[in-house]
Scaffold this active site. Structure first.
Site, mmCIF file in Angstrom:
data_model
loop_
_atom_site.group_PDB
_atom_site.id
_atom_site.type_symbol
_atom_site.label_atom_id
_atom_site.label_comp_id
_atom_site.label_asym_id
_atom_site.label_seq_id
_atom_site.Cartn_x
_atom_site.Cartn_y
_atom_site.Cartn_z
ATOM 1 N N ALA A 44 0.842 -1.205 0.000
ATOM 2 C CA ALA A 44 0.000 0.000 0.000
ATOM 3 C C ALA A 44 0.869 1.244 0.000
ATOM 4 O O ALA A 44 1.829 1.343 0.779
ATOM 5 C CB ALA A 44 -0.902 -0.003 1.224
ATOM 6 N N VAL A 131 14.468 1.036 16.447
ATOM 7 C CA VAL A 131 15.598 1.632 17.183
ATOM 8 C C VAL A 131 16.913 1.146 16.585
ATOM 9 O O VAL A 131 17.149 -0.056 16.478
ATOM 10 C CB VAL A 131 15.559 1.257 18.682
ATOM 11 C CG1 VAL A 131 16.691 1.959 19.434
ATOM 12 C CG2 VAL A 131 14.217 1.622 19.296
ATOM 13 N N GLY A 133 18.214 1.185 13.538
ATOM 14 C CA GLY A 133 18.244 0.600 12.193
ATOM 15 C C GLY A 133 18.569 -0.871 12.139
ATOM 16 O O GLY A 133 17.793 -1.713 12.594
ATOM 17 N N GLU A 189 13.743 11.655 8.821
ATOM 18 C CA GLU A 189 12.304 11.430 8.907
ATOM 19 C C GLU A 189 11.604 12.342 7.898
ATOM 20 O O GLU A 189 12.186 13.323 7.426
ATOM 21 C CB GLU A 189 11.805 11.747 10.319
ATOM 22 C CG GLU A 189 12.347 10.819 11.384
ATOM 23 C CD GLU A 189 12.014 9.354 11.111
ATOM 24 O OE1 GLU A 189 10.843 9.006 10.984
ATOM 25 O OE2 GLU A 189 12.965 8.559 11.003
ATOM 26 N N ASP A 200 12.929 12.031 17.483
ATOM 27 C CA ASP A 200 13.174 10.658 17.032
ATOM 28 C C ASP A 200 14.013 9.900 18.070
ATOM 29 O O ASP A 200 13.678 8.771 18.456
ATOM 30 C CB ASP A 200 13.897 10.707 15.666
ATOM 31 C CG ASP A 200 14.235 9.327 15.147
ATOM 32 O OD1 ASP A 200 13.349 8.672 14.584
ATOM 33 O OD2 ASP A 200 15.399 8.899 15.317
ATOM 34 N N LYS A 204 13.058 6.639 20.545
ATOM 35 C CA LYS A 204 13.889 5.432 20.623
ATOM 36 C C LYS A 204 14.351 5.189 22.065
ATOM 37 O O LYS A 204 14.387 4.044 22.539
ATOM 38 C CB LYS A 204 15.096 5.582 19.696
ATOM 39 C CG LYS A 204 14.694 5.546 18.223
ATOM 40 C CD LYS A 204 15.813 6.044 17.324
ATOM 41 C CE LYS A 204 15.468 5.879 15.856
ATOM 42 N NZ LYS A 204 16.409 6.555 14.957
HETATM 43 P P1 NAP Z 1 9.051 7.115 3.480
HETATM 44 O O1 NAP Z 1 10.190 6.940 2.555
HETATM 45 O O2 NAP Z 1 8.460 8.472 3.651
HETATM 46 O O3 NAP Z 1 7.896 6.080 3.041
HETATM 47 C C1 NAP Z 1 6.592 6.132 3.534
HETATM 48 C C2 NAP Z 1 5.718 5.271 2.654
HETATM 49 O O4 NAP Z 1 4.388 5.281 3.162
HETATM 50 C C3 NAP Z 1 5.622 5.763 1.194
HETATM 51 O O5 NAP Z 1 5.641 4.671 0.320
HETATM 52 C C4 NAP Z 1 4.256 6.453 1.151
HETATM 53 O O6 NAP Z 1 3.664 6.402 -0.125
HETATM 54 C C5 NAP Z 1 3.483 5.589 2.095
HETATM 55 N N1 NAP Z 1 2.322 6.267 2.669
HETATM 56 C C6 NAP Z 1 2.289 7.458 3.319
HETATM 57 N N2 NAP Z 1 1.021 7.716 3.715
HETATM 58 C C7 NAP Z 1 0.259 6.672 3.304
HETATM 59 C C8 NAP Z 1 -1.107 6.351 3.422
HETATM 60 N N3 NAP Z 1 -1.970 7.153 4.022
HETATM 61 N N4 NAP Z 1 -1.544 5.175 2.881
HETATM 62 C C9 NAP Z 1 -0.684 4.343 2.250
HETATM 63 N N5 NAP Z 1 0.634 4.592 2.125
HETATM 64 C C10 NAP Z 1 1.091 5.746 2.644
HETATM 65 O O7 NAP Z 1 9.422 6.625 4.939
HETATM 66 P P2 NAP Z 1 10.582 5.614 5.362
HETATM 67 O O8 NAP Z 1 11.867 6.365 5.496
HETATM 68 O O9 NAP Z 1 10.528 4.412 4.531
HETATM 69 O O10 NAP Z 1 10.143 5.279 6.874
HETATM 70 C C11 NAP Z 1 9.088 4.371 7.120
HETATM 71 C C12 NAP Z 1 9.066 4.055 8.630
HETATM 72 O O11 NAP Z 1 10.316 3.461 8.983
HETATM 73 C C13 NAP Z 1 8.912 5.260 9.544
HETATM 74 O O12 NAP Z 1 8.190 4.885 10.695
HETATM 75 C C14 NAP Z 1 10.338 5.602 9.931
HETATM 76 O O13 NAP Z 1 10.437 6.284 11.170
HETATM 77 C C15 NAP Z 1 10.910 4.207 10.046
HETATM 78 N N6 NAP Z 1 12.364 4.104 9.881
HETATM 79 C C16 NAP Z 1 12.989 4.686 8.829
HETATM 80 C C17 NAP Z 1 14.357 4.535 8.677
HETATM 81 C C18 NAP Z 1 15.105 5.177 7.537
HETATM 82 O O14 NAP Z 1 16.341 5.120 7.529
HETATM 83 N N7 NAP Z 1 14.427 5.772 6.557
HETATM 84 C C19 NAP Z 1 15.075 3.768 9.591
HETATM 85 C C20 NAP Z 1 14.407 3.165 10.673
HETATM 86 C C21 NAP Z 1 13.044 3.344 10.793
HETATM 87 P P3 NAP Z 1 4.333 7.151 -1.402
HETATM 88 O O15 NAP Z 1 5.569 6.345 -1.735
HETATM 89 O O16 NAP Z 1 3.291 7.047 -2.447
HETATM 90 O O17 NAP Z 1 4.639 8.532 -0.942
HETATM 91 N N1 HSE Z 2 15.567 9.319 10.894
HETATM 92 C C1 HSE Z 2 16.100 8.228 11.596
HETATM 93 C C2 HSE Z 2 17.566 8.463 11.853
HETATM 94 C C3 HSE Z 2 15.926 6.956 10.799
HETATM 95 O O1 HSE Z 2 18.130 9.389 11.256
HETATM 96 O O2 HSE Z 2 18.150 7.757 12.662
HETATM 97 C C4 HSE Z 2 16.342 5.728 11.567
HETATM 98 O O3 HSE Z 2 15.479 5.496 12.631
#
Ligand code: NAP
Ligand code: HSE
Length: 429
Positions: A44, A131, A133, A189, A200, A204
Site C-alpha cells: 500500500a 531503534v 536501524g 524522517e 526521534d 527510541k
Molecule cells: P518514506 O520513505 O516516507 O515512506 C513512507 C511510505 O508510506 C511511502 O511509500 C508512502 O507512499 C506511504 N504512505 C504514506 N502515507 C500513506 C497512506 N496514508 N496510505 C498508504 N501509504 C502511505 O518513509 P521511510 O523512510 O521508509 O520510513 C518508514 C518508517 O520506517 C517510519 O516509521 C520511519 O520512522 C521508520 N524508519 C525509517 C528509517 C530510515 O532510515 N528511513 C530507519 C528506521 C526506521 P508514497 O511512496 O506514495 O509517498
Molecule cells: N531518521 C532516523 C535516523 C531513521 O536518522 O536515525 C532511523 O530510525
C-alpha cells in the site's frame, strides 16, 4: 509444504521498497528458513502512479485499510507517524495478523495499547527496526538480557544528527547543507525536525528504557534537547578541548531501583571514548548490565536496506511462530518504575565564560560553584582583550545543582557572557 505465509506491506518508501525487494529476491531462502513459502500479497502506498522498482504493479494499491484488514499472516507497517499507522495496525491485529513495524514514534506513544491488543488477540508485535536501524538491539534486551539487570544505556540512536555532527566535526561543514545530504540519502524522517530536535531519539530512548527496565516509558517521559542550537563554534571549542559533540540518548535506573531517568541531549564526549568514533549515519549503544558488565552494539542506524534487514528478521521470527502455532516473547512492564525529571540526573558540565579580568573574580566564581554544591574539576584561563576566557569542567553533580550554578553565574556582573554550556558524558565508560 503447507499454505504459504502471507505478508502485506503498508508503505513502499525508503524502507518499504527495500523490504519488498529483499522479500522477493530472498524468497526461496526465507522459505527454507521458515519451512513455508512466503508470499507478498500487496504493497500500500499513497501515490500509485510512482514507479516502484522490483515490485510488480499488480501488488501496488492505495487502499491501505483493505490490505491491513486482509487477514495476512503478517502485516508490515512502514508508513510512519501516528495516523493512519495506528488505526491500520489496530485493524491488522483485529484481523488476526502479526504486526511488524519500524515506527518508533507510534510505539513510543502507544506501545502499551498496541501490545495489549496483540496479547489479547494472540499475535506477535515486533519493532526491531524502530531503534538503531540494522542493529539487533531490542531482541537482546528483551530476550538475551532477560536474566540480568540492565543499569544504564548510553547511545547514539539517530543517524541523521550523527551524520550532520560528524560532517561538522570532520569537514567543518555547514549544518543545512549536510541536513539536505542526509535527507537525500533517506536517513531523515519525513519531517526532519523529528531528527534535529531530538524527538526521534527520544522515542527510541523510551522504547529502549521500557524494554531494558521492564517498565512503561513513553516519549513524553523523556527529557529532550535537540541539536539545532549546536553551532560550528561549539564543535570547534569541543575539538580544541579533546571532545566531540554527539546527540546522546541516556537511560538510567536509580540506585534504589525504584525509578528511571531518560534523556536526550547534545553532550561532549571525550575523543578517546568509543562513541566518539561513531561517524556518519552509524549508531552505537552501550549497555551496562549488573552481571554482564558493559556491551556495545554498533552498526548502521538508518537507510533502506539496513533497516529492511531488521524488519525482515522480525518477519522471519513472526513467521516461525505462526508455523509453530504460537507467539514469541513479548515486553514486560511489571517493574512500574517512577519517572524522574532531568534535575535528578547526575552528570558533569563544561562551561565557557567571558569574565572580567580583575582580582577576586576567579574566587567569586568558584564560590558560586561551592555554594550550589558543585565541585570544579578543571579550569583553564586565557587572556582576551580586557577580559578573560574561562573554560570550566565540573565534577559530577545533579543536573538541578548544575543548572542553578549556571543561573547564578549568569547573574554575576563579573561574568560578561556565558558563551557555552554543555553536559559532558562518557567519562565512566
Ligand atoms: P518514506 O520513505 O516516507 O515512506 C513512507 C511510505 O508510506 C511511502 O511509500 C508512502 O507512499 C506511504 N504512505 C504514506 N502515507 C500513506 C497512506 N496514508 N496510505 C498508504 N501509504 C502511505 O518513509 P521511510 O523512510 O521508509 O520510513 C518508514 C518508517 O520506517 C517510519 O516509521 C520511519 O520512522 C521508520 N524508519 C525509517 C528509517 C530510515 O532510515 N528511513 C530507519 C528506521 C526506521 P508514497 O511512496 O506514495 O509517498
Ligand atoms: N531518521 C532516523 C535516523 C531513521 O536518522 O536515525 C532511523 O530510525
Amino acid at each position: 509444504m503447507s499454505a504459504p505465509i502471507t505478508v502485506a506491506l503498508l508503505g513502499g518508501g525508503t524502507v518499504g521498497s527495500s523490504v519488498a525487494n529483499l522479500l522477493i529476491s530472498n524468497g526461496s531462502e526465507f522459505a527454507a528458513r521458515i519451512g513455508r513459502e512466503v508470499v507478498l500479497t500487496g504493497v500500500a502506498v499513497r501515490d500509485t502512479s510512482k514507479t516502484r522498482e522490483g515490485i510488480a504493479e499488480s501488488l501496488i494499491t492505495s487502499d491501505a485499510q483493505a490490505l491491513a484488514a486482509s487477514g495476512a499472516d503478517i502485516v508490515i507497517e512502514l508508513i510512519g507517524g501516528i495516523e493512519p499507522a495506528k488505526s491500520l495496525i489496530e485493524t491488522a491485529i483485529a484481523n488476526g495478523s502479526s504486526v511488524i513495524t519500524a515506527n518508533k514514534a507510534l510505539i513510543a506513544a502507544h506501545g502499551a495499547h498496541l501490545h495489549a491488543l496483540a496479547e489479547a488477540k494472540g499475535v506477535d508485535l515486533y519493532y526491531e527496526a524502530a531503534v538503531a536501524g540494522a542493529i539487533p538491539l531490542l531482541k537482546p534486551l528483551r530476550e538475551s538480557l532477560a536474566g540480568d539487570k540492565v543499569r544504564r544505556l548510553l547511545g547514539i540512536v539517530n543517524g541523521t544528527t550523527n551524520f550532520i555532527l560528524s560532517k561538522m566535526t570532520d569537514e567543518g561543514a555547514d549544518y543545512s547543507e549536510v541536513l539536505a545530504q542526509a535527507q537525500a540519502l533517506g536517513y531523515a524522517e519525513a519531517d526532519p525536525t523529528a531528527d534535529v530536535e531530538g524527538y526521534d531519539a527520544a522515542a527510541k530512548a523510551a522504547i529502549l528504557a521500557s524494554l531494558a527496565f521492564h517498565t512503561n516509558v513513553t516519549s513524553d517521559d523523556v527529557y529532550r534537547e535537540g541539536m539545532s542550537q549546536v553551532t560550528a563554534d561549539d564543535v570547534e571549542a569541543a575539538k580544541s578541548l579533546g571532545y566531540v559533540i554527539k546527540l546522546l540518548a541516556i537511560a538510567e535506573i536509580t540506585d534504589d531501583e525504584t525509578g528511571v531517568i531518560v534523556r536526550v541531549h547534545p553532550a561532549m564526549v571525550p575523543e578517546t571514548h568509543p562513541l566518539a568514533s561513531v561517524r556518519d549515519a552509524y549508531n552505537a549503544v552501550f549497555v551496562e548490565a549488573k552481571a554482564a558488565g558493559q556491551m556495545m552494539f554498533y552498526g548502521r542506524g538508518a537507510g533502506g536496506d539496513p533497516t529492511a534487514s531488521s524488519v525482515l528478521g522480525d518477519v522471519i521470527t513472526a513467521a516461525r511462530n505462526r508455523v509453530a502455532g504460537n507467539v514469541g516473547p513479548t515486553h514486560s512492564t511489571y517493574a512500574n518504575l517512577k519517572i524522574h525529571g532531568i534535575g535528578d540526573a547526575v552528570t558533569s558540565y563544561y562551561l565557557n565564560l567571558r569574565v572580567a579580568d580583575e582580582s577576586g573574580v576567579l574566587a567569586a566564581i568558584s564560590n558560586e560553584f561551592a555554594k550550589h554544591g558543585v565541585s570544579i574539576e578543571a579550569v583553564r584561563q586565557d587572556g582576551e582583550a580586557n577580559d578573560a576566557r574561562l573554560i570550566i569542567r565540573t565534577h559530577s553533580a545533579t543536573d538541578a545543582k548544575l543548572r542553578n550554578t549556571v543561573e547564578a553565574l549568569r547573574g554575576m556582573s563579573a561574568v560578561r557572557e556565558v558563551l557555552g554550556v554543555m553536559r559532558v558524558e562518557g567519562g565512566a565508560v
